[in-house]
Design an enzyme around this catalytic site. Structure first.
Site, PDB file in Angstrom:
ATOM      1  N   ASP A 104       0.844  -1.186   0.000  1.00 47.89           N
ATOM      2  CA  ASP A 104       0.000   0.000   0.000  1.00 47.89           C
ATOM      3  C   ASP A 104       0.883   1.240   0.000  1.00 47.89           C
ATOM      4  O   ASP A 104       1.817   1.351   0.802  1.00 47.89           O
ATOM      5  CB  ASP A 104      -0.893   0.009   1.249  1.00 47.89           C
ATOM      6  CG  ASP A 104      -2.363   0.116   0.906  1.00 47.89           C
ATOM      7  OD1 ASP A 104      -2.724   1.106   0.255  1.00 47.89           O
ATOM      8  OD2 ASP A 104      -3.150  -0.774   1.289  1.00 47.89           O
ATOM      9  N   ASP A 205      -3.326   4.455  -2.110  1.00 48.21           N
ATOM     10  CA  ASP A 205      -4.434   4.910  -1.280  1.00 48.21           C
ATOM     11  C   ASP A 205      -4.844   6.339  -1.650  1.00 48.21           C
ATOM     12  O   ASP A 205      -3.994   7.224  -1.771  1.00 48.21           O
ATOM     13  CB  ASP A 205      -3.994   4.849   0.189  1.00 48.21           C
ATOM     14  CG  ASP A 205      -5.109   5.143   1.158  1.00 48.21           C
ATOM     15  OD1 ASP A 205      -6.048   4.337   1.238  1.00 48.21           O
ATOM     16  OD2 ASP A 205      -5.035   6.185   1.849  1.00 48.21           O
ATOM     17  N   GLU A 262      -6.668   3.985  -5.780  1.00 47.39           N
ATOM     18  CA  GLU A 262      -7.979   4.160  -5.149  1.00 47.39           C
ATOM     19  C   GLU A 262      -8.477   5.557  -5.510  1.00 47.39           C
ATOM     20  O   GLU A 262      -7.879   6.560  -5.142  1.00 47.39           O
ATOM     21  CB  GLU A 262      -7.863   4.021  -3.638  1.00 47.39           C
ATOM     22  CG  GLU A 262      -9.206   4.152  -2.925  1.00 47.39           C
ATOM     23  CD  GLU A 262      -9.072   4.262  -1.420  1.00 47.39           C
ATOM     24  OE1 GLU A 262      -9.991   3.817  -0.717  1.00 47.39           O
ATOM     25  OE2 GLU A 262      -8.050   4.813  -0.933  1.00 47.39           O
ATOM     26  N   HIS A 335     -10.997  -3.998   2.566  1.00 49.25           N
ATOM     27  CA  HIS A 335     -10.893  -3.655   3.985  1.00 49.25           C
ATOM     28  C   HIS A 335     -11.799  -2.501   4.394  1.00 49.25           C
ATOM     29  O   HIS A 335     -12.000  -2.268   5.583  1.00 49.25           O
ATOM     30  CB  HIS A 335      -9.448  -3.289   4.318  1.00 49.25           C
ATOM     31  CG  HIS A 335      -8.973  -2.058   3.589  1.00 49.25           C
ATOM     32  ND1 HIS A 335      -8.756  -2.045   2.228  1.00 49.25           N
ATOM     33  CD2 HIS A 335      -8.714  -0.807   4.015  1.00 49.25           C
ATOM     34  CE1 HIS A 335      -8.372  -0.840   1.857  1.00 49.25           C
ATOM     35  NE2 HIS A 335      -8.332  -0.066   2.929  1.00 49.25           N
ATOM     36  N   ASP A 336     -12.338  -1.762   3.414  1.00 47.21           N
ATOM     37  CA  ASP A 336     -13.206  -0.615   3.706  1.00 47.21           C
ATOM     38  C   ASP A 336     -14.675  -0.908   3.473  1.00 47.21           C
ATOM     39  O   ASP A 336     -15.518  -0.009   3.648  1.00 47.21           O
ATOM     40  CB  ASP A 336     -12.808   0.579   2.820  1.00 47.21           C
ATOM     41  CG  ASP A 336     -11.568   1.286   3.305  1.00 47.21           C
ATOM     42  OD1 ASP A 336     -11.259   1.197   4.511  1.00 47.21           O
ATOM     43  OD2 ASP A 336     -10.889   1.945   2.483  1.00 47.21           O
TER      44      ASP A 336
END
Length: 563
Positions: A104, A205, A262, A335-336
Protein backbone atom coordinates in the site's frame (compact mmCIF):
# COMPACT_ATOMS: atom_id res chain seq x y z
CA UNK A 1 16.11 -2.23 -10.72
CA UNK A 2 14.31 -4.67 -12.96
CA UNK A 3 13.01 -2.84 -16.05
CA UNK A 4 9.71 -3.90 -17.52
CA UNK A 5 10.20 -6.37 -20.39
CA UNK A 6 8.57 -5.76 -23.71
CA UNK A 7 5.44 -7.87 -23.65
CA UNK A 8 2.27 -7.80 -25.65
CA UNK A 9 0.18 -8.68 -22.60
CA UNK A 10 1.25 -7.20 -19.25
CA UNK A 11 1.39 -9.89 -16.58
CA UNK A 12 -1.06 -8.08 -14.33
CA UNK A 13 -3.84 -8.41 -16.91
CA UNK A 14 -3.82 -12.17 -16.29
CA UNK A 15 -3.32 -11.91 -12.54
CA UNK A 16 -5.76 -12.44 -9.67
CA UNK A 17 -4.97 -10.38 -6.56
CA UNK A 18 -5.67 -11.46 -2.97
CA UNK A 19 -5.84 -8.71 -0.35
CA UNK A 20 -4.40 -9.49 3.07
CA UNK A 21 -5.30 -7.25 6.00
CA UNK A 22 -2.30 -8.28 8.11
CA UNK A 23 -3.74 -7.33 11.50
CA UNK A 24 -6.58 -9.82 11.01
CA UNK A 25 -5.06 -12.54 8.84
CA UNK A 26 -2.90 -14.80 11.05
CA UNK A 27 -1.22 -14.17 14.42
CA UNK A 28 2.01 -16.13 14.85
CA UNK A 29 3.04 -15.06 18.36
CA UNK A 30 -0.16 -15.00 20.42
CA UNK A 31 -0.41 -11.25 20.98
CA UNK A 32 -3.81 -11.10 19.28
CA UNK A 33 -2.53 -9.17 16.27
CA UNK A 34 -1.84 -10.73 12.90
CA UNK A 35 1.70 -10.36 11.61
CA UNK A 36 4.10 -11.02 8.74
CA UNK A 37 5.19 -14.43 10.03
CA UNK A 38 1.53 -15.33 10.12
CA UNK A 39 1.25 -14.44 6.43
CA UNK A 40 4.35 -16.54 5.69
CA UNK A 41 2.66 -19.53 7.36
CA UNK A 42 -0.32 -19.24 4.97
CA UNK A 43 1.47 -18.84 1.65
CA UNK A 44 0.79 -22.45 0.66
CA UNK A 45 -2.93 -21.87 1.26
CA UNK A 46 -2.89 -18.87 -1.10
CA UNK A 47 -0.98 -20.82 -3.73
CA UNK A 48 -3.58 -23.62 -3.56
CA UNK A 49 -6.35 -21.09 -4.15
CA UNK A 50 -4.66 -20.10 -7.40
CA UNK A 51 -4.13 -16.38 -6.85
CA UNK A 52 -1.08 -14.59 -8.26
CA UNK A 53 -0.53 -11.44 -6.21
CA UNK A 54 -0.76 -10.72 -2.48
CA UNK A 55 -1.72 -7.14 -1.67
CA UNK A 56 -0.69 -6.29 1.88
CA UNK A 57 -2.59 -3.46 3.55
CA UNK A 58 -0.14 -1.07 5.28
CA UNK A 59 2.61 -2.77 7.26
CA UNK A 60 4.63 0.36 8.00
CA UNK A 61 5.40 2.00 11.34
CA UNK A 62 2.26 3.73 12.60
CA UNK A 63 0.54 4.89 15.79
CA UNK A 64 -2.55 3.10 14.39
CA UNK A 65 -4.98 5.97 14.67
CA UNK A 66 -6.48 4.59 11.44
CA UNK A 67 -5.16 1.01 11.53
CA UNK A 68 -1.93 1.73 9.72
CA UNK A 69 -3.15 4.28 7.19
CA UNK A 70 -1.38 6.90 9.32
CA UNK A 71 2.30 6.22 8.67
CA UNK A 72 5.07 7.56 10.92
CA UNK A 73 8.00 5.95 9.07
CA UNK A 74 7.64 4.89 5.44
CA UNK A 75 10.78 2.73 5.51
CA UNK A 76 10.14 0.80 8.75
CA UNK A 77 7.84 -2.12 9.59
CA UNK A 78 5.29 -1.75 12.39
CA UNK A 79 6.86 -3.74 15.27
CA UNK A 80 3.54 -5.53 15.96
CA UNK A 81 3.84 -6.99 12.47
CA UNK A 82 7.52 -7.93 12.67
CA UNK A 83 10.78 -6.66 11.24
CA UNK A 84 12.19 -5.70 7.88
CA UNK A 85 13.94 -9.08 7.88
CA UNK A 86 10.54 -10.75 8.35
CA UNK A 87 9.21 -8.82 5.37
CA UNK A 88 12.19 -9.77 3.23
CA UNK A 89 11.63 -13.42 4.16
CA UNK A 90 7.95 -13.09 3.26
CA UNK A 91 8.85 -11.54 -0.07
CA UNK A 92 11.41 -14.24 -0.89
CA UNK A 93 9.14 -17.12 0.10
CA UNK A 94 6.16 -15.65 -1.74
CA UNK A 95 8.32 -15.45 -4.87
CA UNK A 96 9.37 -19.07 -4.30
CA UNK A 97 5.68 -20.00 -4.34
CA UNK A 98 5.22 -18.06 -7.59
CA UNK A 99 3.33 -15.29 -5.81
CA UNK A 100 3.97 -11.58 -6.23
CA UNK A 101 3.65 -9.00 -3.43
CA UNK A 102 2.05 -5.56 -3.66
CA UNK A 103 2.24 -2.92 -0.93
CA UNK A 104 0.00 0.00 0.00
CA UNK A 105 1.28 3.46 -0.95
CA UNK A 106 -0.28 5.95 1.49
CA UNK A 107 1.07 9.34 0.43
CA UNK A 108 -1.92 11.69 0.47
CA UNK A 109 -1.22 12.05 4.18
CA UNK A 110 1.18 10.89 6.87
CA UNK A 111 0.82 10.43 10.60
CA UNK A 112 1.11 13.53 12.78
CA UNK A 113 3.87 11.57 14.51
CA UNK A 114 5.98 11.37 11.35
CA UNK A 115 9.28 13.25 11.91
CA UNK A 116 8.39 15.54 8.99
CA UNK A 117 5.23 16.76 10.70
CA UNK A 118 6.81 16.91 14.15
CA UNK A 119 9.49 19.22 12.73
CA UNK A 120 6.96 21.20 10.70
CA UNK A 121 4.86 21.84 13.78
CA UNK A 122 7.79 22.56 16.08
CA UNK A 123 9.58 24.97 13.75
CA UNK A 124 7.40 26.99 11.34
CA UNK A 125 10.60 28.13 9.59
CA UNK A 126 11.67 24.58 8.83
CA UNK A 127 11.71 23.39 5.22
CA UNK A 128 9.48 20.52 6.41
CA UNK A 129 6.73 23.05 7.14
CA UNK A 130 6.02 23.14 3.41
CA UNK A 131 5.67 19.35 3.32
CA UNK A 132 2.15 19.95 4.65
CA UNK A 133 -0.72 22.32 3.87
CA UNK A 134 -1.14 25.27 6.24
CA UNK A 135 -3.64 28.13 6.04
CA UNK A 136 -4.27 31.21 8.11
CA UNK A 137 -7.72 31.67 9.70
CA UNK A 138 -10.41 33.24 7.53
CA UNK A 139 -12.63 35.74 9.35
CA UNK A 140 -11.24 34.40 12.58
CA UNK A 141 -12.21 30.81 11.84
CA UNK A 142 -11.75 27.84 9.54
CA UNK A 143 -10.20 28.40 6.07
CA UNK A 144 -13.13 26.37 4.63
CA UNK A 145 -15.96 24.37 6.16
CA UNK A 146 -15.20 21.18 4.25
CA UNK A 147 -16.20 18.00 6.07
CA UNK A 148 -13.52 15.38 6.78
CA UNK A 149 -14.12 11.75 5.81
CA UNK A 150 -14.09 10.66 9.45
CA UNK A 151 -16.35 13.51 10.58
CA UNK A 152 -15.78 17.10 11.65
CA UNK A 153 -13.93 19.78 9.69
CA UNK A 154 -10.81 19.12 7.61
CA UNK A 155 -8.85 21.86 9.36
CA UNK A 156 -7.07 21.54 12.72
CA UNK A 157 -5.71 24.58 14.53
CA UNK A 158 -2.04 24.57 15.45
CA UNK A 159 -2.21 26.87 18.45
CA UNK A 160 1.53 27.55 18.55
CA UNK A 161 1.58 29.12 15.09
CA UNK A 162 -2.04 30.20 14.85
CA UNK A 163 -2.41 28.42 11.51
CA UNK A 164 -4.60 25.50 10.47
CA UNK A 165 -3.32 22.34 8.79
CA UNK A 166 -5.39 20.28 6.36
CA UNK A 167 -6.46 16.69 7.11
CA UNK A 168 -9.01 15.13 4.79
CA UNK A 169 -9.29 12.20 7.22
CA UNK A 170 -8.38 12.16 10.93
CA UNK A 171 -6.67 15.15 12.63
CA UNK A 172 -3.84 12.67 13.18
CA UNK A 173 -3.44 12.29 9.38
CA UNK A 174 -2.21 15.65 8.05
CA UNK A 175 -2.27 15.95 4.27
CA UNK A 176 1.03 16.12 2.43
CA UNK A 177 1.72 19.06 0.14
CA UNK A 178 2.35 17.58 -3.31
CA UNK A 179 2.97 21.04 -4.74
CA UNK A 180 6.39 20.86 -3.05
CA UNK A 181 8.98 19.18 -5.35
CA UNK A 182 11.14 18.26 -2.35
CA UNK A 183 8.25 16.31 -0.84
CA UNK A 184 7.66 14.48 -4.11
CA UNK A 185 11.39 13.64 -4.30
CA UNK A 186 11.18 12.12 -0.80
CA UNK A 187 8.20 9.98 -1.83
CA UNK A 188 9.88 8.75 -4.99
CA UNK A 189 12.99 7.78 -3.05
CA UNK A 190 10.88 5.79 -0.61
CA UNK A 191 9.14 3.99 -3.47
CA UNK A 192 12.50 3.03 -4.99
CA UNK A 193 13.61 1.66 -1.62
CA UNK A 194 10.79 -0.91 -1.57
CA UNK A 195 10.95 -1.72 -5.27
CA UNK A 196 14.68 -2.29 -5.03
CA UNK A 197 13.88 -4.87 -2.33
CA UNK A 198 11.79 -6.64 -4.96
CA UNK A 199 8.12 -5.78 -4.41
CA UNK A 200 5.86 -6.22 -7.42
CA UNK A 201 3.37 -3.39 -7.20
CA UNK A 202 1.55 -0.63 -5.39
CA UNK A 203 -2.04 -0.12 -4.38
CA UNK A 204 -2.20 3.66 -4.07
CA UNK A 205 -4.43 4.91 -1.28
CA UNK A 206 -6.73 7.88 -2.08
CA UNK A 207 -4.39 8.72 -4.93
CA UNK A 208 -6.74 11.14 -6.70
CA UNK A 209 -6.67 13.44 -3.66
CA UNK A 210 -3.04 14.49 -4.05
CA UNK A 211 -3.79 17.67 -5.99
CA UNK A 212 -5.96 20.26 -4.25
CA UNK A 213 -7.51 23.23 -6.04
CA UNK A 214 -5.25 26.07 -4.85
CA UNK A 215 -8.23 28.46 -4.61
CA UNK A 216 -9.65 26.46 -1.65
CA UNK A 217 -13.21 27.46 -2.50
CA UNK A 218 -16.11 26.67 -0.22
CA UNK A 219 -18.16 23.57 -0.98
CA UNK A 220 -21.90 23.00 -1.11
CA UNK A 221 -23.68 22.76 2.28
CA UNK A 222 -24.22 19.28 3.71
CA UNK A 223 -27.81 18.99 4.99
CA UNK A 224 -28.12 18.67 8.75
CA UNK A 225 -24.59 19.98 9.42
CA UNK A 226 -22.68 23.26 9.46
CA UNK A 227 -20.10 21.75 7.09
CA UNK A 228 -19.75 21.60 3.32
CA UNK A 229 -18.79 19.07 0.67
CA UNK A 230 -15.26 19.83 -0.47
CA UNK A 231 -14.93 16.86 -2.84
CA UNK A 232 -14.99 18.93 -6.05
CA UNK A 233 -11.99 20.89 -4.75
CA UNK A 234 -9.66 18.03 -3.77
CA UNK A 235 -10.65 15.06 -5.95
CA UNK A 236 -9.08 14.75 -9.43
CA UNK A 237 -7.41 18.13 -8.88
CA UNK A 238 -5.68 20.32 -11.47
CA UNK A 239 -2.20 18.78 -11.15
CA UNK A 240 -3.07 15.14 -10.41
CA UNK A 241 -2.15 13.80 -13.84
CA UNK A 242 1.06 15.83 -13.87
CA UNK A 243 2.08 14.30 -10.55
CA UNK A 244 1.27 10.74 -11.63
CA UNK A 245 3.04 11.12 -14.95
CA UNK A 246 6.07 12.45 -13.10
CA UNK A 247 5.90 9.50 -10.69
CA UNK A 248 5.75 7.13 -13.63
CA UNK A 249 8.67 8.80 -15.42
CA UNK A 250 10.85 9.10 -12.32
CA UNK A 251 10.07 5.74 -10.70
CA UNK A 252 7.50 3.31 -12.06
CA UNK A 253 8.79 3.08 -15.63
CA UNK A 254 12.04 1.60 -14.34
CA UNK A 255 10.44 -1.45 -12.68
CA UNK A 256 8.14 -4.28 -13.76
CA UNK A 257 5.37 -3.50 -11.29
CA UNK A 258 1.59 -3.19 -11.30
CA UNK A 259 -0.24 -0.14 -9.97
CA UNK A 260 -3.84 0.42 -8.94
CA UNK A 261 -5.17 3.71 -7.64
CA UNK A 262 -7.98 4.16 -5.15
CA UNK A 263 -10.02 6.90 -6.84
CA UNK A 264 -13.40 7.84 -5.37
CA UNK A 265 -15.73 9.95 -7.50
CA UNK A 266 -14.41 8.97 -10.91
CA UNK A 267 -16.36 8.13 -14.07
CA UNK A 268 -15.14 5.67 -16.71
CA UNK A 269 -13.99 8.65 -18.76
CA UNK A 270 -11.85 9.94 -15.90
CA UNK A 271 -10.78 6.38 -15.12
CA UNK A 272 -9.37 6.11 -18.64
CA UNK A 273 -7.25 9.21 -18.03
CA UNK A 274 -5.63 7.44 -15.12
CA UNK A 275 -5.30 4.00 -16.72
CA UNK A 276 -4.84 4.39 -20.49
CA UNK A 277 -1.36 2.93 -21.15
CA UNK A 278 -0.40 5.74 -23.53
CA UNK A 279 -0.77 8.28 -20.70
CA UNK A 280 1.86 6.60 -18.49
CA UNK A 281 0.11 7.01 -15.16
CA UNK A 282 -1.48 3.93 -13.51
CA UNK A 283 -2.42 0.46 -14.72
CA UNK A 284 -5.95 0.61 -13.28
CA UNK A 285 -8.16 2.29 -10.68
CA UNK A 286 -10.70 1.32 -8.06
CA UNK A 287 -13.99 3.14 -8.56
CA UNK A 288 -16.70 3.24 -5.90
CA UNK A 289 -19.96 3.52 -7.81
CA UNK A 290 -21.26 0.04 -7.08
CA UNK A 291 -20.34 0.08 -3.38
CA UNK A 292 -22.06 3.46 -2.92
CA UNK A 293 -25.40 1.93 -3.95
CA UNK A 294 -28.02 2.53 -1.26
CA UNK A 295 -26.23 5.47 0.36
CA UNK A 296 -28.79 7.86 1.82
CA UNK A 297 -28.97 11.18 3.65
CA UNK A 298 -26.33 10.05 6.14
CA UNK A 299 -24.19 8.42 3.50
CA UNK A 300 -23.30 4.79 4.13
CA UNK A 301 -25.00 4.84 7.54
CA UNK A 302 -28.37 5.42 5.87
CA UNK A 303 -28.13 2.04 4.19
CA UNK A 304 -31.05 2.06 1.77
CA UNK A 305 -32.48 -0.10 -0.98
CA UNK A 306 -30.78 -0.74 -4.28
CA UNK A 307 -31.87 -2.67 -7.34
CA UNK A 308 -30.07 -5.22 -9.47
CA UNK A 309 -30.61 -3.14 -12.66
CA UNK A 310 -28.76 -0.27 -10.95
CA UNK A 311 -25.85 -2.55 -10.07
CA UNK A 312 -25.75 -4.03 -13.58
CA UNK A 313 -25.79 -0.60 -15.21
CA UNK A 314 -22.79 0.57 -13.20
CA UNK A 315 -20.63 -2.49 -13.80
CA UNK A 316 -21.60 -2.75 -17.48
CA UNK A 317 -20.77 0.91 -18.11
CA UNK A 318 -17.27 0.44 -16.73
CA UNK A 319 -16.80 -2.73 -18.78
CA UNK A 320 -17.90 -1.13 -22.04
CA UNK A 321 -16.47 2.36 -21.70
CA UNK A 322 -13.03 1.29 -20.43
CA UNK A 323 -12.60 -1.49 -23.02
CA UNK A 324 -9.54 -0.54 -25.10
CA UNK A 325 -9.23 2.78 -23.24
CA UNK A 326 -7.81 1.59 -19.93
CA UNK A 327 -8.14 -1.34 -17.57
CA UNK A 328 -10.69 -2.34 -14.94
CA UNK A 329 -10.10 -3.50 -11.39
CA UNK A 330 -12.84 -5.88 -10.25
CA UNK A 331 -13.91 -6.19 -6.63
CA UNK A 332 -16.80 -6.80 -4.28
CA UNK A 333 -14.98 -6.79 -0.93
CA UNK A 334 -12.05 -4.96 0.60
CA UNK A 335 -10.89 -3.66 3.98
CA UNK A 336 -13.21 -0.61 3.71
CA UNK A 337 -16.38 -2.45 2.68
CA UNK A 338 -18.83 -4.81 4.38
CA UNK A 339 -18.79 -8.44 3.35
CA UNK A 340 -20.10 -8.86 -0.19
CA UNK A 341 -22.28 -11.88 0.59
CA UNK A 342 -24.07 -9.77 3.21
CA UNK A 343 -24.26 -6.68 0.98
CA UNK A 344 -25.05 -8.12 -2.46
CA UNK A 345 -25.92 -11.75 -1.76
CA UNK A 346 -28.02 -13.60 0.85
CA UNK A 347 -25.96 -14.38 3.93
CA UNK A 348 -28.54 -16.55 5.67
CA UNK A 349 -30.45 -19.24 3.75
CA UNK A 350 -28.42 -18.90 0.53
CA UNK A 351 -24.98 -17.92 1.77
CA UNK A 352 -23.07 -20.60 -0.16
CA UNK A 353 -24.80 -20.30 -3.55
CA UNK A 354 -24.92 -16.50 -3.43
CA UNK A 355 -21.22 -16.27 -2.50
CA UNK A 356 -20.45 -18.53 -5.47
CA UNK A 357 -22.73 -16.46 -7.71
CA UNK A 358 -20.83 -13.28 -6.80
CA UNK A 359 -17.56 -15.03 -7.61
CA UNK A 360 -18.86 -16.08 -11.03
CA UNK A 361 -20.20 -12.65 -11.96
CA UNK A 362 -16.95 -10.95 -10.95
CA UNK A 363 -14.35 -13.34 -12.30
CA UNK A 364 -15.64 -13.49 -15.88
CA UNK A 365 -15.53 -9.72 -16.40
CA UNK A 366 -12.63 -7.94 -18.09
CA UNK A 367 -10.09 -6.56 -15.65
CA UNK A 368 -7.89 -7.63 -12.77
CA UNK A 369 -9.94 -9.26 -9.97
CA UNK A 370 -9.29 -8.59 -6.29
CA UNK A 371 -10.35 -11.12 -3.65
CA UNK A 372 -10.38 -9.97 -0.04
CA UNK A 373 -9.36 -12.39 2.71
CA UNK A 374 -12.31 -14.57 3.72
CA UNK A 375 -14.30 -13.72 0.59
CA UNK A 376 -13.28 -17.11 -0.77
CA UNK A 377 -14.97 -18.69 2.26
CA UNK A 378 -18.16 -16.66 2.04
CA UNK A 379 -17.43 -14.85 5.32
CA UNK A 380 -20.28 -12.59 6.46
CA UNK A 381 -20.81 -9.34 8.33
CA UNK A 382 -20.45 -9.55 12.10
CA UNK A 383 -23.29 -8.50 14.40
CA UNK A 384 -21.58 -7.02 17.44
CA UNK A 385 -23.93 -6.42 20.37
CA UNK A 386 -22.90 -2.80 20.95
CA UNK A 387 -20.85 0.04 19.54
CA UNK A 388 -18.13 -0.63 22.12
CA UNK A 389 -17.10 -3.80 20.27
CA UNK A 390 -16.12 -1.84 17.15
CA UNK A 391 -12.54 -0.67 16.62
CA UNK A 392 -12.77 1.27 13.35
CA UNK A 393 -12.22 5.03 13.70
CA UNK A 394 -14.77 5.83 11.00
CA UNK A 395 -17.41 3.67 12.70
CA UNK A 396 -16.79 5.09 16.18
CA UNK A 397 -16.78 8.69 14.95
CA UNK A 398 -19.86 7.99 12.84
CA UNK A 399 -21.75 6.53 15.79
CA UNK A 400 -20.87 9.56 17.92
CA UNK A 401 -22.01 11.98 15.23
CA UNK A 402 -25.24 10.08 14.56
CA UNK A 403 -26.05 10.10 18.28
CA UNK A 404 -25.05 13.66 19.14
CA UNK A 405 -25.91 15.59 15.98
CA UNK A 406 -28.75 13.61 14.44
CA UNK A 407 -30.49 12.10 17.47
CA UNK A 408 -30.15 8.44 16.51
CA UNK A 409 -30.76 6.06 19.41
CA UNK A 410 -28.73 3.09 20.62
CA UNK A 411 -30.96 0.67 18.72
CA UNK A 412 -30.60 2.34 15.32
CA UNK A 413 -26.84 2.93 15.42
CA UNK A 414 -25.73 -0.72 15.83
CA UNK A 415 -27.98 -1.71 12.92
CA UNK A 416 -26.23 0.84 10.70
CA UNK A 417 -22.80 -0.41 11.78
CA UNK A 418 -23.82 -4.03 11.22
CA UNK A 419 -24.78 -3.19 7.65
CA UNK A 420 -21.86 -1.02 6.56
CA UNK A 421 -19.03 -0.75 9.13
CA UNK A 422 -15.52 -1.34 7.85
CA UNK A 423 -15.00 -3.68 10.82
CA UNK A 424 -17.23 -6.22 9.06
CA UNK A 425 -14.21 -6.95 6.87
CA UNK A 426 -11.66 -6.64 9.65
CA UNK A 427 -12.75 -9.39 12.02
CA UNK A 428 -10.16 -12.20 12.15
CA UNK A 429 -9.82 -14.67 9.32
CA UNK A 430 -11.55 -18.02 9.93
CA UNK A 431 -9.01 -20.82 9.67
CA UNK A 432 -10.37 -23.64 11.86
CA UNK A 433 -13.08 -24.52 14.38
CA UNK A 434 -10.52 -24.15 17.15
CA UNK A 435 -9.98 -21.30 19.59
CA UNK A 436 -10.45 -17.87 17.98
CA UNK A 437 -11.02 -19.58 14.62
CA UNK A 438 -7.34 -20.54 14.56
CA UNK A 439 -6.38 -16.89 14.17
CA UNK A 440 -4.59 -16.42 17.50
CA UNK A 441 -3.79 -18.27 20.70
CA UNK A 442 -4.23 -14.97 22.55
CA UNK A 443 -7.04 -12.43 22.75
CA UNK A 444 -7.75 -11.03 19.27
CA UNK A 445 -7.55 -7.27 18.84
CA UNK A 446 -11.15 -7.35 17.57
CA UNK A 447 -13.85 -9.93 18.17
CA UNK A 448 -14.13 -13.07 16.05
CA UNK A 449 -17.38 -13.61 14.15
CA UNK A 450 -19.13 -16.46 16.05
CA UNK A 451 -20.12 -18.21 12.82
CA UNK A 452 -16.52 -19.42 12.33
CA UNK A 453 -17.73 -22.86 13.49
CA UNK A 454 -19.67 -23.11 10.23
CA UNK A 455 -17.43 -20.98 7.99
CA UNK A 456 -13.69 -21.70 8.03
CA UNK A 457 -10.86 -22.62 5.67
CA UNK A 458 -10.21 -26.07 7.12
CA UNK A 459 -13.75 -27.25 6.40
CA UNK A 460 -13.91 -25.40 3.08
CA UNK A 461 -10.84 -27.08 1.66
CA UNK A 462 -12.18 -30.48 2.70
CA UNK A 463 -15.55 -29.90 0.98
CA UNK A 464 -15.40 -30.04 -2.84
CA UNK A 465 -18.70 -28.11 -3.04
CA UNK A 466 -17.53 -25.23 -0.86
CA UNK A 467 -17.27 -21.56 -1.79
CA UNK A 468 -13.47 -21.94 -1.58
CA UNK A 469 -13.36 -24.65 -4.26
CA UNK A 470 -15.70 -22.66 -6.47
CA UNK A 471 -13.27 -19.76 -6.33
CA UNK A 472 -10.33 -22.10 -7.01
CA UNK A 473 -12.04 -23.68 -10.02
CA UNK A 474 -13.31 -20.37 -11.39
CA UNK A 475 -9.91 -18.72 -11.11
CA UNK A 476 -8.35 -21.62 -13.02
CA UNK A 477 -11.09 -21.55 -15.66
CA UNK A 478 -10.74 -17.81 -16.09
CA UNK A 479 -7.01 -18.16 -16.76
CA UNK A 480 -7.61 -20.82 -19.41
CA UNK A 481 -9.90 -18.58 -21.49
CA UNK A 482 -8.25 -15.59 -23.26
CA UNK A 483 -11.73 -14.24 -24.05
CA UNK A 484 -12.07 -13.23 -20.39
CA UNK A 485 -9.01 -11.01 -20.68
CA UNK A 486 -9.51 -9.73 -24.21
CA UNK A 487 -13.17 -9.99 -25.16
CA UNK A 488 -15.92 -7.43 -25.47
CA UNK A 489 -18.76 -7.18 -22.97
CA UNK A 490 -22.47 -7.07 -23.74
CA UNK A 491 -25.08 -6.76 -20.99
CA UNK A 492 -28.28 -8.71 -21.62
CA UNK A 493 -31.73 -8.15 -20.07
CA UNK A 494 -30.57 -4.87 -18.54
CA UNK A 495 -33.91 -4.18 -16.84
CA UNK A 496 -34.55 -7.68 -15.54
CA UNK A 497 -35.02 -7.40 -11.76
CA UNK A 498 -33.28 -10.65 -10.78
CA UNK A 499 -31.12 -11.75 -13.71
CA UNK A 500 -27.55 -10.57 -14.27
CA UNK A 501 -26.54 -11.88 -17.70
CA UNK A 502 -23.75 -10.82 -20.02
CA UNK A 503 -21.84 -12.13 -23.03
CA UNK A 504 -18.06 -12.00 -23.55
CA UNK A 505 -16.84 -12.32 -27.17
CA UNK A 506 -13.44 -12.55 -28.81
CA UNK A 507 -12.97 -13.93 -32.29
CA UNK A 508 -14.95 -17.17 -32.55
CA UNK A 509 -15.22 -17.60 -28.78
CA UNK A 510 -18.23 -16.44 -26.81
CA UNK A 511 -19.25 -16.96 -23.20
CA UNK A 512 -22.65 -16.38 -21.62
CA UNK A 513 -22.54 -15.61 -17.89
CA UNK A 514 -25.82 -15.80 -15.97
CA UNK A 515 -26.52 -15.07 -12.31
CA UNK A 516 -29.97 -15.32 -10.71
CA UNK A 517 -30.25 -12.92 -7.74
CA UNK A 518 -33.44 -14.26 -6.16
CA UNK A 519 -34.81 -16.60 -3.50
CA UNK A 520 -37.36 -17.80 -6.06
CA UNK A 521 -36.91 -20.01 -9.10
CA UNK A 522 -36.72 -18.23 -12.44
CA UNK A 523 -36.53 -18.99 -16.14
CA UNK A 524 -34.43 -17.60 -18.95
CA UNK A 525 -34.53 -18.29 -22.68
CA UNK A 526 -30.99 -18.76 -23.96
CA UNK A 527 -29.93 -16.39 -26.73
CA UNK A 528 -28.98 -17.65 -30.16
CA UNK A 529 -25.72 -19.53 -30.22
CA UNK A 530 -25.96 -20.81 -26.65
CA UNK A 531 -28.91 -23.23 -26.66
CA UNK A 532 -26.60 -26.16 -27.45
CA UNK A 533 -23.53 -24.69 -25.80
CA UNK A 534 -21.31 -26.30 -23.18
CA UNK A 535 -21.90 -25.48 -19.52
CA UNK A 536 -18.38 -24.80 -18.24
CA UNK A 537 -19.32 -23.47 -14.78
CA UNK A 538 -22.28 -24.06 -12.49
CA UNK A 539 -22.43 -23.09 -8.82
CA UNK A 540 -25.02 -25.80 -8.10
CA UNK A 541 -24.92 -29.53 -8.79
CA UNK A 542 -27.65 -29.53 -11.44
CA UNK A 543 -29.11 -27.39 -14.21
CA UNK A 544 -32.56 -27.63 -15.78
CA UNK A 545 -32.61 -26.95 -19.53
CA UNK A 546 -35.51 -27.69 -21.84
CA UNK A 547 -36.01 -26.44 -25.40
CA UNK A 548 -33.40 -23.73 -24.95
CA UNK A 549 -34.89 -22.43 -21.71
CA UNK A 550 -33.09 -22.49 -18.37
CA UNK A 551 -34.90 -22.97 -15.10
CA UNK A 552 -32.71 -21.29 -12.52
CA UNK A 553 -32.67 -22.14 -8.83
CA UNK A 554 -32.24 -19.43 -6.17
CA UNK A 555 -28.85 -17.75 -6.58
CA UNK A 556 -27.78 -20.10 -9.35
CA UNK A 557 -24.95 -18.96 -11.61
CA UNK A 558 -23.83 -20.66 -14.82
CA UNK A 559 -21.37 -19.99 -17.61
CA UNK A 560 -22.05 -21.41 -21.08
CA UNK A 561 -19.56 -21.47 -23.92
CA UNK A 562 -21.45 -20.90 -27.15
CA UNK A 563 -21.12 -22.54 -30.52
Amino acid sequence: MHPSPLSQVPWWQDAVVYQVYPRSFQDSDGDGVGDLRGVISRLAYLQRLGIDVIWLSPIFASPNDDNGYDISDYRAILPEFGTLADFQELLAKAHDYGLKVMLDLVVNHSSDQHPWFVEARTDPQSEKRDYYIWKKPVDGGLPTRWQAYFGGPVWELDEASGEYYLHLFSPHQPDLNWENPALRHEIYGMMRFWMDLGIDGWRMDTINMLSKDPAYLEGDPIPGTTLTNGWPHFLNGPQIHTYLQEMHHEVLAHYDVMTVGETPEVSPQVGSLYSHPARHELNMVFHFEHVFLGDGERGKWSDGPWTLPELKQILARWQVELHGRGWNSLYWDNHDQPRAVSRFGHDRDYRVPSAKLLATILLFMQGTPYIYQGQELGMTNVKFESVEHYRDLESLNGAKELREQHGWDDARIPAALHARSRDNARTPMHWTTGRNAGFSSGTPWIGVNPNFLQINAEQAEADPDSVWHHYRRTIALRKSLPVVRDGTFELLAADHPTLFAYVRRSGQTQLLVIGHFSEQRGSYVLPEGFADGEVISNNLTHLEVQDGELTLQPYQAVVIQGN
